[in-house]
Design an enzyme around this catalytic site. Structure first.
Site, PDB file in Angstrom:
ATOM      1  N   ASP A 237       0.812  -1.225   0.000  1.00 51.33           N
ATOM      2  CA  ASP A 237       0.000   0.000   0.000  1.00 51.33           C
ATOM      3  C   ASP A 237       0.845   1.275   0.000  1.00 51.33           C
ATOM      4  O   ASP A 237       0.378   2.340   0.422  1.00 51.33           O
ATOM      5  CB  ASP A 237      -0.959   0.021   1.201  1.00 51.33           C
ATOM      6  CG  ASP A 237      -1.991  -1.097   1.123  1.00 51.33           C
ATOM      7  OD1 ASP A 237      -2.402  -1.453   0.006  1.00 51.33           O
ATOM      8  OD2 ASP A 237      -2.363  -1.629   2.181  1.00 51.33           O
ATOM      9  N   GLU A 238       2.079   1.191  -0.478  1.00 48.25           N
ATOM     10  CA  GLU A 238       2.953   2.360  -0.473  1.00 48.25           C
ATOM     11  C   GLU A 238       3.528   2.662  -1.849  1.00 48.25           C
ATOM     12  O   GLU A 238       4.519   3.391  -1.965  1.00 48.25           O
ATOM     13  CB  GLU A 238       4.093   2.170   0.547  1.00 48.25           C
ATOM     14  CG  GLU A 238       3.613   2.092   1.991  1.00 48.25           C
ATOM     15  CD  GLU A 238       4.765   1.971   2.978  1.00 48.25           C
ATOM     16  OE1 GLU A 238       5.918   2.223   2.571  1.00 48.25           O
ATOM     17  OE2 GLU A 238       4.512   1.639   4.142  1.00 48.25           O
TER      18      GLU A 238
END
Length: 295
Positions: A237-238
């Site tokens: 999620d980055e």
């Protein structure tokens, strides 16, 4: 009547390019196209001072039937791209982008993408929908789209991810969309899909992790609900962010209302990110993106 006005149906192409920033890049590209009787319909550019990289997206159309796109593709490296050490591509935007969508049980993002594809907003060919559950099979098959059930367990994860890669090769799919696919991709698969796998999640991360993030947000009295669409990377999620959508809320919103707002935001952010990608508007610049939003 001008030459441009006499050719309203001429086919358009998209040129994307990036290289080390230098003087004369725009002149080199525009001059190359002009010498081949190509009209530039739109041009966007950006210099990233922090990385010293130059990015360009140009929409152009040949004004003569004698100038084929294959000739332009063949001559561009020798005359421009080679000496500028440029990463480049020329696309035909009329060709649908072959896409595999991956889902689990939530249907809102998938349903929204199917609708936008059906009404012509997203020029993509969905070659398959892959899911680790059977719940969304009826929705997919009603659209005449292939549904592939790949249940994932700790024991089967590696084999199923290999099957995903086989499916991409088999269908010629360029893009993968994780439309609320509730499985974490392995680092190996994330690397193999770098720059062509779009994920969506709520924007509370890393603050509210785990189950019921909207209930956690309610307990903390949040005032903004958001969603983030980004390219998937091994860093969960980055990855490089393509689009974010935010809605202001207040104390009167119950958890269920926050969930509804979140669903809407997820649909909007994911659809925008997919559209930007298939229209060749997104450039990855390290762990961020350059997104050209113009015409």
């Amino acid at each position: 009547m001008s030459t441009i006005e006499q050719q309203p149906t001429q086919k358009q192409y998209i040129l994307t390019a990036s290289c080390t920033a230098a003087i004369g890049i725009v002149a080199a590209v525009s001059g190359f196209l002009a010498r081949r009787d190509c009209y530039i319909c739109a041009l966007e550019q950006f210099d990233d001072d922090s990385t010293q990289r130059f990015f360009m997206r140009a929409v152009f159309r040949p004004m003569s039937a004698d100038i084929g796109i294959e000739r332009i593709r063949a001559e561009f490296p020798a005359e421009v791209a080679g000496r500028l050490e440029m990463e480049w591509a020329i696309y035909d935007p009329s060709e649908p982008v072959k896409t595999v969508i991956m889902v689990s049980k939530y249907d809102h993002c998938l349903d929204d993408l199917l609708y936008r594809r059906r009404n012509g907003e997203l020029n993509m060919e969905i070659t398959a929908v892959v899911s680790n559950h059977q719940d969304l099979r009826p929705m997919v098959e009603r659209e005449g789209i292939r549904f592939v059930h790949l249940p994932v367990t700790r024991e089967t994860k590696q084999r199923q991810e290999a099957r995903i890669l086989e499916l991409l090769e088999e269908t010629g799919a360029e893009l993968v969309v994780l439309a609320r696919y509730m499985q974490i991709l392995s680092d190996d698969l994330s690397r193999k899909l770098a720059g062509r796998c779009i994920n969506i999640h709520h924007s509370f991360l890393p603050g509210f992790k785990g189950a019921k993030p909207y209930h956690q947000a309610y307990d903390r009295g949040v005032k903004l609900i958001g969603a983030t669409a980004h390219y998937a990377t091994p860093d969960l999620d980055e990855g490089p962010i393509i689009e974010q959508v935010v809605t202001r809320v207040d104390h009167s919103y119950k958890p269920e209302q926050l969930v509804r707002v979140g669903r809407d935001n997820e649909c909007l952010a994911l659809a925008a990110a997919v559209k930007f990608h298939i229209e060749r508007r997104v450039f990855v610049d390290g762990n961020k993106t350059i997104v050209f939003r113009g015409s």
